[in-house]
Design an enzyme around this catalytic site. Sequence first.
Site, PDB file in Angstrom:
ATOM      1  N   GLY A 334       0.842  -1.188   0.000  1.00 15.22           N
ATOM      2  CA  GLY A 334       0.000   0.000   0.000  1.00 15.22           C
ATOM      3  C   GLY A 334       0.879   1.239   0.000  1.00 15.22           C
ATOM      4  N   GLY A 336       1.049   5.779   0.988  1.00 13.65           N
ATOM      5  CA  GLY A 336       0.474   6.969   1.617  1.00 13.65           C
ATOM      6  C   GLY A 336       1.367   8.148   1.281  1.00 13.65           C
ATOM      7  CG  ASN A 337       0.874  11.846   3.277  1.00 18.02           C
ATOM      8  OD1 ASN A 337       1.154  10.893   4.022  1.00 18.02           O
ATOM      9  ND2 ASN A 337       0.206  12.911   3.673  1.00 18.02           N
ATOM     10  CG  PHE A 338       4.063   7.244   4.751  1.00 16.96           C
ATOM     11  CD1 PHE A 338       4.753   6.098   4.397  1.00 16.96           C
ATOM     12  CD2 PHE A 338       2.687   7.183   4.842  1.00 16.96           C
ATOM     13  CE1 PHE A 338       4.081   4.916   4.160  1.00 16.96           C
ATOM     14  CE2 PHE A 338       2.010   5.999   4.602  1.00 16.96           C
ATOM     15  CZ  PHE A 338       2.706   4.864   4.265  1.00 16.96           C
ATOM     16  N   GLY A 339       5.233   7.653   1.835  1.00 19.98           N
ATOM     17  CA  GLY A 339       5.997   6.708   1.008  1.00 19.98           C
ATOM     18  C   GLY A 339       5.148   5.481   0.773  1.00 19.98           C
ATOM     19  CB  VAL A 341       3.161  -0.334   3.459  1.00 18.95           C
ATOM     20  CG1 VAL A 341       3.331  -1.540   4.377  1.00 18.95           C
ATOM     21  CG2 VAL A 341       2.765   0.889   4.274  1.00 18.95           C
ATOM     22  CE  LYS A 358       2.665   3.456   7.545  1.00 22.49           C
ATOM     23  NZ  LYS A 358       1.775   4.222   8.404  1.00 22.49           N
ATOM     24  CG  ASP A 450      -7.122   7.806  10.222  1.00 24.56           C
ATOM     25  OD1 ASP A 450      -8.282   7.887   9.769  1.00 24.56           O
ATOM     26  OD2 ASP A 450      -6.098   7.835   9.514  1.00 24.56           O
TER      27      ASP A 450
HETATM   28  P1  AMP Z   1      -0.991   3.068   6.261  1.00 24.63           P
HETATM   29  O1  AMP Z   1      -0.352   4.286   5.791  1.00 24.63           O
HETATM   30  O2  AMP Z   1      -0.493   2.622   7.602  1.00 24.63           O
HETATM   31  O3  AMP Z   1      -2.502   3.155   6.243  1.00 24.63           O
HETATM   32  O4  AMP Z   1      -0.588   1.890   5.230  1.00 24.63           O
HETATM   33  C1  AMP Z   1      -0.965   1.945   3.859  1.00 24.63           C
HETATM   34  C2  AMP Z   1      -1.361   0.567   3.380  1.00 24.63           C
HETATM   35  O5  AMP Z   1      -0.261  -0.338   3.532  1.00 24.63           O
HETATM   36  C3  AMP Z   1      -2.509  -0.071   4.152  1.00 24.63           C
HETATM   37  O6  AMP Z   1      -3.751   0.308   3.670  1.00 24.63           O
HETATM   38  C4  AMP Z   1      -2.257  -1.535   3.920  1.00 24.63           C
HETATM   39  O7  AMP Z   1      -2.737  -1.930   2.659  1.00 24.63           O
HETATM   40  C5  AMP Z   1      -0.734  -1.623   3.879  1.00 24.63           C
HETATM   41  N1  AMP Z   1      -0.217  -1.973   5.216  1.00 24.63           N
HETATM   42  C6  AMP Z   1       0.132  -1.127   6.200  1.00 24.63           C
HETATM   43  N2  AMP Z   1       0.547  -1.781   7.284  1.00 24.63           N
HETATM   44  C7  AMP Z   1       0.456  -3.102   6.987  1.00 24.63           C
HETATM   45  C8  AMP Z   1       0.706  -4.327   7.713  1.00 24.63           C
HETATM   46  N3  AMP Z   1       1.173  -4.306   8.966  1.00 24.63           N
HETATM   47  N4  AMP Z   1       0.486  -5.499   7.102  1.00 24.63           N
HETATM   48  C9  AMP Z   1       0.011  -5.526   5.837  1.00 24.63           C
HETATM   49  N5  AMP Z   1      -0.256  -4.420   5.103  1.00 24.63           N
HETATM   50  C10 AMP Z   1      -0.040  -3.227   5.662  1.00 24.63           C
END
Ligand code: AMP
Length: 604
Positions: A334, A336-339, A341, A358, A450
């Site tokens: 996945g 986000g704006n940080f980079g 995962v 992440k 959140d």
């Molecule tokens: P986040 O910014 O934490 O919401 O992460 C972005 C996306 O990365 C999430 O919507 C998940 O699809 C994936 N992701 C984040 N953390 C995990 C994790 N611990 N295990 C599996 N996928 C993850």
Amino acid sequence: MSTDPAADLPFYYGSISRSEAEQHLKLAGMADGLFLLRRCIRSLGGYVLSFVFNLEFYHYSIEKQLNGTYCIIGGKAHCGPAELCEFYSNDPDGLECALRKPCLRSLDTPIRPGIFDSLRDNLLREYVKQNWNLEGEAMEQAIISQAPQLEKLVATTAHEQMPWYHGKIPRQEGERRLYCGAQPDGKFLLRERDQLGTFALSMMYGKTVYHYQILQDKSGKYSIPEGHKFDTVWQLVEYLKMKRDGLVTVLGEACVNSQAAEKAPSLPATRRSGTNGYTPPPRASVESSNSTDSPLCEDSEGQGMDSNPYHNPNEVKKFNIQRNLLLIDELELGSGNFGCVKKGILNTKAGQIDVAIKVLKSDNEKLVKEEMMREAEIMYQLNNLYIVRMLGLCNAENLMLVMEMASAGPLNKFLSSKKDSISVANITLLMHQVSMGMKYLEEKNFVHRDLAARNVLLVNQKFAKISDFGLSKALGADDNYYKARTAGKWPLKWYAPECIKFRKFSSKSDVWSFGITMWEAFSYGGKPYKKMKGPEVMHFIEDGNRMECPAACPENVYTLMKECWTYSHEDRPDFKKVEKSMKSHHQSMLKQSGGAAAAAEPVK
Ligand code: AMP
């Protein structure tokens, strides 16, 4: 949790030897493409495909990969042994011939359990009870959640339950025990070597005791010098009972450790050093009976982590993970704006574990880096089964936050892709788990800020964990809310009125978000408030409106949802109450369905 995925295959024989496999194939006629499947004794969870071509036998190892797939080395990956056999039935893809005819087990030939099969379940339960202090449903959940890692963990210590394992005794004591009583060739014991944390096999031959050092290579595999390699010590011993593999003779009668037999079997709370899978290959040696144990090379690579975070999550430390212990996959889970995962593998003393990483984009501003550090700071303080655990931080080419993996992904996506197969009882189970995680946060005085279905990640269909602590805050001891200085990029549709109007966040405002998350879940990943924009939603709420009951949602569950949307936070239930309601809803669904529908069963 530990069901053998091959157990239903009529051509699967379990833990039989190569020669027994050949015997079955012979009896079945030796036709080209005649095949059977058996357990591999060398690799954990692996199989061997045995088949006939041109009146000759062929045996191919099928390895279980860390991502749970199966493959013949160099071949394509398949999701299970059945799928793999089906594939090679249609296409030889490098084998001598395609699999044509299964060599079926006769009625009087049951699947032969392996030595570990009968120990596994008890060992897993005992381990989780001792190290994680869990019992009942929580224990089952933990086992489901960490099944592959746990299984590996207990398998790597299973030798300690064996009668031939004598623990840490000096060589002379090993000899004394072997010379006690009868001295048949092959009588053996396994001992741990002083200080070194490595093992030695001591065996009798011609009334003399021989000692073999057990080596461990960089990937953690065990072998005797120049012998075959095995994932665990007990597999090595089992093999050496059948094949010499360089020993003076095959292993025979076990020299029973009478002291261990007297006490109840237990698992060690921590693994000893030096058995961590990163020990450089020590000098191969067969020791004669009167030499002393030779020191091994110093462990130069296993210093990165002093404990395996999976081993005892209660001891998760805020350690820095060394870059060389982390393998980062290209696969993005996945972003986000940080980079983004990414999927990865973390090498720990007890083996490799799947992780989510992440990764902060390198060009990211200081502010985003600080945000990620804050998120890590929060996660570090949390320790609950229903909350994604942080395993550590790695500061290398990028700053990386390493977390336990929840491989089935976000709840909303999961449910929208499986509308036809997930029951309402299953959704209730998952939301009850989320309420348990939130109750824990409430007790610890943390606000999530959140909570949404996108931030509930699934380990599997029956196990949810709360994630994304990017906006979370720890409240001061005397505070019951957090006041944001300015409004930011907020998920308004999930926010309670007091958050939007007064920027006040508390566990009660998380309860409101929980109600929205429930709505998303029971509408199978639907989007709340349809096409309305954030400010419109605010008016909608102020006018006393609430979203309608999702089609699949039971009325009493909807009542709880609406309670979560009580306008005044003072009158809104807290998570203690919400969790209690969710629990009773889940339990009554279980009763109605006879317990089967949503019981916390393992998912194959
Ligand atoms: P986040 O910014 O934490 O919401 O992460 C972005 C996306 O990365 C999430 O919507 C998940 O699809 C994936 N992701 C984040 N953390 C995990 C994790 N611990 N295990 C599996 N996928 C993850």
